[in-house]
Design a protein around this motif. Structure first.
Motif, short mmCIF file in Angstrom:
data_model
loop_
_atom_site.label_atom_id
_atom_site.label_comp_id
_atom_site.label_asym_id
_atom_site.label_seq_id
_atom_site.Cartn_x
_atom_site.Cartn_y
_atom_site.Cartn_z
N LEU A 177 14.20 83.98 -2.07
CA LEU A 177 15.03 83.21 -2.99
C LEU A 177 14.30 82.89 -4.30
N LYS A 178 13.00 82.64 -4.20
CA LYS A 178 12.22 82.32 -5.40
C LYS A 178 12.15 83.49 -6.36
N LEU B 34 14.48 86.07 -6.57
CA LEU B 34 15.76 86.68 -6.93
C LEU B 34 16.09 86.40 -8.38
N LEU C 254 18.40 85.26 -11.38
CA LEU C 254 19.31 84.13 -11.39
C LEU C 254 20.74 84.53 -11.03
N GLN D 54 21.77 86.97 -9.12
CA GLN D 54 21.85 87.23 -7.68
C GLN D 54 21.77 85.93 -6.89
N LEU D 55 20.96 85.00 -7.35
CA LEU D 55 20.85 83.70 -6.70
C LEU D 55 22.18 82.95 -6.75
N LYS D 56 22.88 83.06 -7.87
CA LYS D 56 24.21 82.45 -7.99
C LYS D 56 25.18 83.08 -6.99
N VAL E 155 24.38 84.41 -4.09
CA VAL E 155 24.00 83.91 -2.76
C VAL E 155 24.59 82.51 -2.57
#
Length: 118
Positions: A95-96, A98, A100, A102-104, A106
């Protein structure tokens, strides 16, 4: 042989002191030690229930099946679902790193999953 899979769950839940966690939850020091070291041969249902409540899991998550060399199960035997997959996955690190966007995505998937449960 069925064994407890507590250490893996504790690691996933980022519990740094599993023994202390269990004792604070009301499990005796002796039982906590046995649970964490896989030395337990019997277990109390109230312990299982308490651990599942605290770790937000189900009893299947607590158990793993480790066949020994004399045990031969059919490939489709239900116990095979409990054989641990030797997948070391560091989700925090993933997660750290990824991007931004892609993190959104998720976060969106997680929120959708929560909504579907309700």
């Amino acid at each position: 042989m069925l064994v407890f899979n507590l250490r893996a769950i504790m690691k996933t839940r980022q519990i740094e002191r599993p023994y202390t966690f269990l004792v604070k939850a009301g499990i005796s020091p002796h039982s906590a030690n046995d649970l964490l070291n896989g030395h337990i041969r019997t277990f109390r249902l109230d312990h299982i229930e308490k651990i599942c409540e605290l770790l937000y899991c189900e009893p299947n998550d607590l158990l793993a099946y480790k066949p020994n060399s004399t045990q031969k199960l059919a490939n489709d035997h239900p116990l095979n679902k409990l054989v641990p997959k030797n997948e070391e996955f560091d989700w925090q690190q993933t997660l750290k790193t990824l991007p931004l966007e892609q993190l959104k995505e998720v976060a969106k998937l997680i929120n959708q999953s929560k909504e579907n449960k309700e």
